[in-house]
Design a protein around this motif. Structure first.
Motif, PDB file in Angstrom:
ATOM      1  N   PRO A 346       0.852  -1.297  -0.192  1.00  0.00           N
ATOM      2  CA  PRO A 346       0.179  -0.218  -0.023  1.00  0.00           C
ATOM      3  C   PRO A 346       0.787   1.228  -0.081  1.00  0.00           C
ATOM      4  CG  PRO A 346      -0.775  -1.467   1.657  1.00  0.00           C
ATOM      5  CD  PRO A 346       0.526  -2.000   1.134  1.00  0.00           C
ATOM      6  N   PHE A 347       1.972   1.250   0.555  1.00  0.00           N
ATOM      7  CA  PHE A 347       2.917   2.239   0.689  1.00  0.00           C
ATOM      8  C   PHE A 347       3.225   2.746  -0.814  1.00  0.00           C
ATOM      9  CE2 PHE A 347       7.564   3.603   0.734  1.00  0.00           C
ATOM     10  CZ  PHE A 347       7.715   4.915   1.315  1.00  0.00           C
ATOM     11  N   LEU A 380       5.860  14.163   7.562  1.00  0.00           N
ATOM     12  CA  LEU A 380       6.345  14.176   9.375  1.00  0.00           C
ATOM     13  C   LEU A 380       5.256  13.737  10.053  1.00  0.00           C
ATOM     14  CD1 LEU A 380       8.193  17.710   9.082  1.00  0.00           C
ATOM     15  CD2 LEU A 380       9.130  15.591   9.263  1.00  0.00           C
ATOM     16  N   LEU A 381       4.094  14.002   9.835  1.00  0.00           N
ATOM     17  CA  LEU A 381       2.926  13.446  10.722  1.00  0.00           C
ATOM     18  C   LEU A 381       2.790  11.819  10.765  1.00  0.00           C
ATOM     19  CD1 LEU A 381       0.325  13.600  12.390  1.00  0.00           C
ATOM     20  CD2 LEU A 381      -0.872  13.891  10.096  1.00  0.00           C
ATOM     21  N   GLY A 382       3.061  11.207   9.461  1.00  0.00           N
ATOM     22  CA  GLY A 382       3.144   9.853   9.206  1.00  0.00           C
ATOM     23  C   GLY A 382       4.274   9.234  10.021  1.00  0.00           C
ATOM     24  N   THR A 393       1.339  -3.351  18.828  1.00  0.00           N
ATOM     25  CA  THR A 393       0.267  -2.525  18.251  1.00  0.00           C
ATOM     26  C   THR A 393      -0.427  -3.277  16.958  1.00  0.00           C
ATOM     27  OG1 THR A 393       1.812  -0.563  18.713  1.00  0.00           O
ATOM     28  CG2 THR A 393       0.092  -0.175  17.011  1.00  0.00           C
ATOM     29  N   PRO A 394      -1.630  -2.866  17.032  1.00  0.00           N
ATOM     30  CA  PRO A 394      -2.505  -3.642  15.789  1.00  0.00           C
ATOM     31  C   PRO A 394      -1.624  -3.166  14.492  1.00  0.00           C
ATOM     32  CG  PRO A 394      -4.089  -2.622  17.384  1.00  0.00           C
ATOM     33  CD  PRO A 394      -2.621  -2.149  17.828  1.00  0.00           C
ATOM     34  N   ALA A 398       0.043   0.363  12.227  1.00  0.00           N
ATOM     35  CA  ALA A 398       1.194   0.550  11.314  1.00  0.00           C
ATOM     36  C   ALA A 398       0.981   0.936   9.868  1.00  0.00           C
ATOM     37  CB  ALA A 398       2.014  -0.709  11.655  1.00  0.00           C
ATOM     38  N   LEU A 399       0.065   0.087   9.408  1.00  0.00           N
ATOM     39  CA  LEU A 399       0.033   0.462   7.758  1.00  0.00           C
ATOM     40  C   LEU A 399      -0.756   1.660   7.399  1.00  0.00           C
ATOM     41  CD1 LEU A 399      -1.626  -3.240   7.013  1.00  0.00           C
ATOM     42  CD2 LEU A 399       0.755  -2.210   6.401  1.00  0.00           C
TER      43      LEU A 399
END
Length: 562
Positions: A346-347, A380-382, A393-394, A398-399
């Motif tokens: 997806p990235f 920067l937020l991501g 963490t689920p 992360a995705l």
């Protein structure tokens, strides 16, 4: 009676733009003021060839690393670090040379030569019978890959005016993103089935198709002069300086933390020599050569410097994410190498559509600063949100954070060279873009090295001492540990996963700091107009009928103005 100069071919009126004498040779046919280069089937077939060539460089970047453990085992090797570094070193060091060759000898012979070198390097790599053989083949591939990256970017600038180029960058970004996304899957599948040689052989028909399209349809003017006259124009001293300095830096960065500590002489000496050499190269280019590889004018404005700084910073963050987010999925979530590649899909795929949207918005508005500022903030937020990731963490969180990073990087990938080119006349597109690609490739090495060094140091502090004592030193600690995690008994398995999550948290924090430099640099950009013309010296040649029609229209236009 003289024709009125094309206002879009002249530098924009601004204190932050550069005014150069942009004379054209008499052999280039005149264009009317409102005449644009033709976009017939030849234009689109050349663009198709560029997109196909882009597939090769993207696959080389993303697919080979997944198959390297299998390749090393098949060739009875002991280390695979130089398989990747040989390609990176060659592709980076050769870019300024390629830019000079394209400017003096012409675009067509350079892109065809680069594709042929890539074919040769792919054949050598696929036929390798030892690690040294493979490393040599990868170096040849790197020369071809660097030539392809630089020349295709220059050709697009010749064909498409700057104010329209955002959308075309987005279309090229689709090819890059798709290849980057499926590359790890293809590499893993071929490696698992014992067919790793086809990872290199597949480049041959792809490059062959691109070469045929370029040979048949890339018909552009060839600079005048004999072979000896053209060779005399080349900046050989500058090329020698930049190749030697880049080689020294890449060797130091490749050895750092793997074969030697950062403070070791074999790392410090070549790194210092390389950085001093690059500084000497820039000083030399500004003073001595008549035909410099990097004309001083490229960095004579605040907007241009801002663009080049952003160009260097963005790949550092990108490569840190590409290389070390799979470590999180494998070490903390138990994903396989192919599984972690699928997790990153997806990235890769989200970058292209947002790159197209950003490019289309630049086309529509003629502005680029807002898009770049928004992209840095999203990136920067991501990246900052990734600091919150724990080992448990689920996966969806992360995705989601990774998708945010992909959106920011997708926008930046198609917009950061607007501040590089906006202050310059179109005649400087070639050297400006060659330096742009050089910085982008050079930054990728730094991104991998910085992330690896931080991860290495943090794991040494955080892994359970008894477990750490069983592992070799160097950045291989991460990759030596990951295959063992699944088989560890509790509570040791959880302790190791926590150590990885906490170590990667520092990696993400460092990437946020580096990205902040990019955002700060972007504040220096000025809002300059984007040209609506291309450099007629490098326009696709027109048929006799088109030239006759264009000439008649221009005569009527001139007569009306007179």
């Amino acid at each position: 009676m003289a024709t009125t100069p094309d206002p879009d071919a002249l530098p924009p009126t601004s204190s932050d733009s550069v005014d150069l004498d942009d004379k054209r040779p008499e052999s280039v046919p005149p264009f009317a003021d409102d005449d644009k280069p033709p976009r017939d089937f030849r234009f689109w077939l050349v663009f198709l060839g560029i997109s196909i060539a882009t597939l090769i460089t993207a696959i080389e970047l993303s697919a080979v690393s997944v198959a390297l453990p299998t390749i090393v085992k098949a060739l009875d090797g002991s280390s695979f670090i130089w398989v990747g570094s040989a390609y990176t070193l060659a592709s980076t060091a050769v870019i300024p040379l390629v830019g000079g060759l394209a400017q003096i000898f012409g675009r067509r012979p350079v892109i065809l030569g680069s594709l042929l070198v890539m074919i040769l390097g792919s054949a050598l790599s696929g036929a390798a019978t030892s690690m040294n053989f493979l490393i040599a083949g990868r170096a040849v591939q790197g020369i071809g890959g660097g030539g392809i990256s630089a020349t295709t970017t220059i050709i697009i600038s010749d064909m498409v005016p700057l104010h329209e180029r955002g959308a075309f960058n987005g279309l090229i970004g689709i090819a890059w993103s798709v290849a980057s996304g499926i590359g790890p899957i293809i590499g893993g599948a071929l490696a698992q089935n014992g067919q790793w040689r086809w990872l290199f052989y597949l480049n041959i028909p792809i490059a062959g198709v691109a070469a045929v399209l370029m040979a048949l349809f890339l018909r552009v003017p060839t600079p005048p002069g004999t072979m000896m006259q053209k060779l005399a124009k080349m900046d050989w001293i500058g090329n020698g300086l930049v190749i030697a300095a880049t080689t020294s830096c890449v060797i130091a960065l490749t050895w750092s933390g793997t074969q030697y500590a950062w403070s070791a002489v074999p790392v410090v000496v070549p790194l210092v020599l390389g950085l001093v050499g690059l500084a000497a190269f820039l000083v030399y280019e500004a003073i001595v050569p008549k035909t410099p590889l990097v004309p001083f004018v490229l960095m004579s404005t605040a907007t241009g410097i801002s663009g080049y700084v952003q160009t260097f910073i963005m790949p550092i963050v990108m490569m840190g994410l590409i290389y070390y987010f799979p470590v999180y999925f494998q070490a903390c979530k138990g994903a396989s190498p192919i599984g972690s590649g699928v997790d990153e899909l997806p990235f890769a795929l989200i970058m292209a559509p947002f790159g197209i949207i950003a490019g289309a918005s630049v086309n529509k508005t003629g502005r680029y600063r807002l898009q770049i500022w928004v992209a840095w903030v999203i990136l920067l937020l991501g990246t900052g949100l990734q600091i919150t990731l724990e080992y448990d963490t689920p996966r969806g969180h992360a995705l989601g954070f990774l998708v945010l990073c992909g959106i920011g990087l997708g926008i930046l990938a198609t917009t950061t060279y607007f501040p590089v080119l906006a202050p310059l006349p179109v005649s400087q597109n070639g050297p400006a873009l060659a330096f742009f690609i050089f910085l982008r490739n050079f930054a990728q090495v730094w991104g991998i090295t910085i992330g690896g060094t931080v991860l290495q140091n943090q794991l040494e502090k955080r892994l359970p001492p008894a477990f750490r004592a069983q592992l070799p030193s160097g950045t291989a600690i991460a990759y030596a540990t990951i295959p063992l995690v699944r088989g560890l008994a509790e509570p040791l398995q959880t302790e190791v996963r926590i150590a990885f999550a906490q170590s990667l948290r520092i990696v993400w924090a460092v990437l946020v700091g580096i990205g902040g430099i990019g955002l700060a640099a972007s504040l220096a950009m000025r809002a300059l107009p984007l040209r609506k013309a291309v450099d007629k010296n490098w326009a696709l040649e027109r048929s006799g009928e088109e030239l006759e029609r264009s000439g008649g229209e221009q005569e009527r236009t001139v007569g009306a103005k007179a």
